[in-house]
Design an enzyme around this catalytic site. Structure first.
Site, short mmCIF file in Angstrom:
data_model
loop_
_atom_site.label_atom_id
_atom_site.label_comp_id
_atom_site.label_asym_id
_atom_site.label_seq_id
_atom_site.Cartn_x
_atom_site.Cartn_y
_atom_site.Cartn_z
N GLY A 91 -0.69 4.64 -0.26
CA GLY A 91 -1.62 5.76 -0.25
C GLY A 91 -1.12 6.86 0.67
N GLY A 123 0.82 -1.19 0.00
CA GLY A 123 0.00 0.00 0.00
C GLY A 123 0.86 1.25 0.00
N LYS A 163 -11.22 -0.45 17.23
CA LYS A 163 -10.15 -0.01 18.12
C LYS A 163 -10.44 -0.43 19.56
CE LYS A 163 -9.18 3.89 15.06
NZ LYS A 163 -9.33 5.34 14.85
N ASP A 187 -15.45 2.15 13.16
CA ASP A 187 -14.02 2.38 13.32
C ASP A 187 -13.63 2.34 14.80
OD1 ASP A 187 -11.37 3.72 12.14
OD2 ASP A 187 -11.94 4.87 13.91
N ARG A 206 -2.07 -0.91 -6.31
CA ARG A 206 -3.11 -1.31 -7.27
C ARG A 206 -2.95 -0.59 -8.59
NH1 ARG A 206 -8.76 -0.53 -4.34
NH2 ARG A 206 -7.68 1.35 -3.64
N GLY A 254 -4.34 10.72 9.88
CA GLY A 254 -3.53 11.50 8.96
C GLY A 254 -2.28 10.74 8.55
N ILE A 277 -0.50 8.49 18.59
CA ILE A 277 -0.46 8.41 20.05
C ILE A 277 0.13 7.08 20.48
CG2 ILE A 277 -1.80 8.54 22.16
CD1 ILE A 277 -3.97 10.01 20.57
N LYS A 327 -6.73 -1.95 11.68
CA LYS A 327 -7.57 -2.15 12.86
C LYS A 327 -8.70 -3.13 12.62
CE LYS A 327 -9.72 2.22 11.59
NZ LYS A 327 -8.66 2.62 10.66
N GLU A 360 0.99 -0.60 16.39
CA GLU A 360 0.73 0.66 17.11
C GLU A 360 -0.17 1.59 16.31
OE1 GLU A 360 0.31 2.78 20.00
OE2 GLU A 360 2.17 1.67 20.43
#
Length: 429
Positions: free
Chosen positions: A14, A12, A206, A202, A47, A305, A137, A106, A130
């Site tokens: 992105g 990936g 988590k 989401d 991709r 982000g 964080i 996740k 992580e």
């Protein structure tokens, strides 16, 4: 320092993957000094190979991710493609062919974390993640390592920046849900389809990961109670302010008082303005951890982000590379406690219930009787009436979710109750 580089493959490229590649390149000397050997980007699976990727040698780019992870000479595979498949198969294949894995996935970890940990252990490799929870964080490592000798009783947090931005905007400006969502979308905080965020999927993934680590118990996504925040209104915020509270979408993982079971849940909740989480603004995340010896700890920072998430990925990459050089592996799954995961009905908390009722004598007595019949004690009641209609706001003492649900169902059957306008849990007290 060892001169032969450690080879890293990236699945990936992105927003997050491109930042990982950039940092690996621009901070190559520092990373080598911290690890004890240079790291080399050995391949990038994507991709769309025709897309321009600044700073990445086109010769490294491939669309055959399976062939990349099967090379046999890789030290670490970094997976940032997300989703369940093909990520799950690629990760297990990487283990089988000698590579450790760093992941930000996740959803996959919440669904199949136990199987992935087992595959890593079987092949003597690391699985670090992580970046899967709360972006930059540091949270997984403190729970898994720094607090390994302590007993964690509760993890309470804001783990989705999009929903926190929306709720913060509703709170600070009086905007409605749709108006706040539109602004979040325009600013790039919300996806074109925000369902995963605003409906709590989401945050629930988590929560499953956090609960599993905190309580040394396997907690899957299906074990997490989930409630989105699309029904939160300006009226709810007005009520919250009257109570000295605000509203946040919270992930809450708790150990029962008797220590025999745990719960994990995601839902909107009122929290006092005095609570540290109440001051978390915009798209930031924060997680409040309560443990026996350490007491109360709070972790705060950007939760999403490209650059923040890449920071967490690179932290794991350094740790895994160090393990490779020393011939060791880091901590794997800890599920020895195997505590029972209780249903939402067992959760005990306070509630804020707003009812639309007929404005006539005896209504309050009828409503109070229903609460008493279901064992839910009333703390405060506020009533406002006009033109034959009234609103009745009830705040309860602590009660089980099952008792509250029974109360609400009975209230809906009263002729004097026109409707249940809102039900909000009150946390953090």
């Amino acid at each position: 320092m060892r001169t032969r580089p450690l080879k890293v493959a990236l699945l990936g490229c992105g927003v997050v993957g491109s930042e990982v590649a950039r940092i690996m390149t621009t901070h190559a000397d520092d990373l080598a000094a911290r690890i004890g050997a240079p790291v080399e980007l050995a391949g990038v699976a994507v991709r769309r190979p025709s897309k321009a990727r600044e700073g990445i040698d086109p010769a490294l780019v491939t669309t055959d991710a399976t062939a990349l992870v099967k090379r046999g000479d890789l030290d670490v595979v970094v997976e940032v493609i997300g989703g369940i498949e093909p990520a799950r198969t690629l990760i297990t294949t990487a283990f089988e062919h000698g590579a450790s894995v760093v992941s930000a996935n996740k959803a996959l970890l919440a669904q199949d974390g136990a199987a992935l940990h087992a595959a890593a252990e079987q092949n003597g490799r690391d699985l670090y993640y992580e970046a899967a929870v709360a972006g930059a964080i540091p949270l997984i490592r403190p729970l898994r390592e720094s607090l390994a000798g302590d007993k964690v009783n509760r993890v309470l947090g804001i783990v989705n920046g999009t929903t926190n931005f929306i709720l913060d905007k509703m709170d600070s400006t009086g905007a409605g849900y749709q108006e706040a969502l539109d602004e979040a979308t325009a600013l790039g905080y919300a996806e074109a389809d925000p369902t995963a965020d605003v409906e709590g999927f989401d945050a629930a993934a988590k929560a499953a990961i956090l609960a599993g680590i905190a309580f040394h118990t396997r907690v899957r996504l299906d074990d997490v109670y989930r409630e989105g925040m699309t029904e939160v209104t300006a009226a709810d915020f007005a009520s919250a302010k009257e109570m000295g509270c605000t509203i946040k979408l919270l992930a809450i993982c708790e150990r029962a008082a008797d220590g025999a079971s745990v719960t994990a849940r995601v839902h909107p909740a009122m929290i006092p303005l005095s609570h540290p989480l109440a001051s978390v603004r915009g798209a930031y995340n924060a997680v409040f951890v309560e443990s026996e010896a350490a007491g109360q700890l709070m972790f705060y920072g950007p939760g999403a982000g490209g650059a923040p998430t890449a920071s967490a990925v690179l932290g794991d990459l350094v740790a895994v590379c160090r393990n490779r050089l020393s011939g060791a592996t880091g901590p794997g799954e800890s599920a020895y406690a195997a505590l029972r995961v209780s249903p939402m009905g067992d959760v005990v908390t306070r509630y804020h219930i707003s009812l639309d009722v007929a404005d006539k004598p005896g209504v309050l007595a009828q409503v109070a009787t229903v609460f008493a019949e279901h064992g839910v004690s009333i703390d405060t009641v506020r009533q406002q009436g006009k033109d034959g209609e009234a609103s009745l706001v009830v705040v309860t003492h602590r009660a089980s979710d099952a008792a509250l649900n029974g109360t609400v169902e009975a209230l809906r059957k009263l002729d004097t109750v026109r409707g249940v306008a809102s039900i909000m849990r009150v946390e953090g007290e």
